[in-house]
Enzyme design. Sequence first.
Site, short mmCIF file in Angstrom:
data_model
loop_
_atom_site.label_atom_id
_atom_site.label_comp_id
_atom_site.label_asym_id
_atom_site.label_seq_id
_atom_site.Cartn_x
_atom_site.Cartn_y
_atom_site.Cartn_z
N GLU A 46 0.88 -1.18 0.00
CA GLU A 46 0.00 0.00 0.00
C GLU A 46 0.91 1.22 0.00
OE1 GLU A 46 -3.52 2.43 2.37
OE2 GLU A 46 -2.49 0.84 3.45
N ASP A 56 5.06 4.64 3.61
CA ASP A 56 4.78 6.09 3.70
C ASP A 56 6.04 6.75 4.23
OD1 ASP A 56 1.73 7.67 3.91
OD2 ASP A 56 3.53 8.76 4.57
N ASP A 67 -2.56 12.37 -2.98
CA ASP A 67 -2.73 13.74 -3.45
C ASP A 67 -2.71 13.70 -4.99
OD1 ASP A 67 -2.18 16.37 -4.35
OD2 ASP A 67 -1.36 16.87 -2.38
N ASP A 82 -10.89 10.01 -4.33
CA ASP A 82 -12.05 10.90 -4.32
C ASP A 82 -11.96 11.86 -5.50
OD1 ASP A 82 -9.70 11.89 -2.71
OD2 ASP A 82 -10.70 13.75 -3.28
N THR A 119 -10.23 4.37 4.60
CA THR A 119 -9.04 4.99 5.18
C THR A 119 -9.46 6.29 5.89
OG1 THR A 119 -8.50 6.44 3.33
CG2 THR A 119 -7.71 4.16 3.19
N TYR A 134 -8.45 9.33 5.21
CA TYR A 134 -8.79 10.37 4.23
C TYR A 134 -10.12 10.06 3.55
CZ TYR A 134 -4.71 13.37 4.43
OH TYR A 134 -3.77 14.29 4.84
N GLU A 135 -10.36 8.80 3.28
CA GLU A 135 -11.62 8.45 2.63
C GLU A 135 -12.81 8.87 3.50
OE1 GLU A 135 -12.00 4.35 1.45
OE2 GLU A 135 -14.06 4.64 0.77
#
Length: 256
Positions: free
Chosen positions: A59, A84, A133, A167, A207, A209-210
């Site tokens: 991921e 990350d 992003d 999104d 997630t 952010y989701e």
Amino acid sequence: MQTKKYPSVGKNKLQKFDDMCRFPNVFQYPFAALQEKGFEMKGHWNEWFFKNDHPVVLELGCGKGEYTVGLGRLFPDKNFIGIDIKGARMWSGAKQAIEDGLTNVAFLRTHIELIREFFALGEVSEIWITFPDPQMSKTNKRMTSTRFMQLYSEILKEGGLIHLKTDSPFLYTYTNAMIEANRFPVRVQTDDLYHSRLADEILSIQTFYEQQWLDRGLTIKYIRFACEPREAYVEPEIDIERDSYRSFNRSKRSIK
Ligand SMILES: C[S@@+](CC[C@H](N)C(=O)[O-])C[C@H]1O[C@@H](n2cnc3c(N)ncnc32)[C@H](O)[C@@H]1O
């Protein structure tokens, strides 16, 4: 007299940095060390860490690692690595995986641009990219740009899959154009996941952010495609309308 060591870093963050150094499922590798001797586990993740021969799934830009942990729970017969650059976010996923006893989950703190230093040719079976992003002004930084496809295709097995959840209408349109320009086979796609029949227990993992984007009423898009190696990768020439909501500043978007 001893002065406070890290005046700008909160105690909570310091504790997390400490934990990250101790967590057995976290790999953090300073760039200097990487340059000096490389990453010794490259090509040996299964043999040395997971101790099985299961498929390795990444991921990228995992944030708190909801997908890495969620998929780890659902698929004990696959190995998951969340990547990350931000350690304080990744801490949540690493801690959760330890508490859940998930031996098929690990986290790697590095820049995605360096991914070939950590994985050998064909070592990876699938890649998830969750709510990156869209980088509307910088194609080269966009995680579904051909620059990144080239990197991914080197570490992916033949027929290796990429999953994008976003999104962003901009990123979704761009990624579709990139896929078309490079003739990558699309396996599944939807521009409105939760009003499609595709939202199974895998695609319904949400997630951090989701959840924020859903709270704002945005629709979630998903695309799964095979990233095949190409001699030359073609950047699509296309004008894409920018996401209007992204012109809000961070505080207005209420995502920190
Ligand atoms: C918008 S957040 C999404 C986080 C998470 N996937 C989610 O959905 O909640 C993007 C994440 O990608 C990470 N990221 C962005 N560019 C990166 C890079 N080049 N290398 C490593 N991580 C990166 C950021 O640190 C951040 O955690």
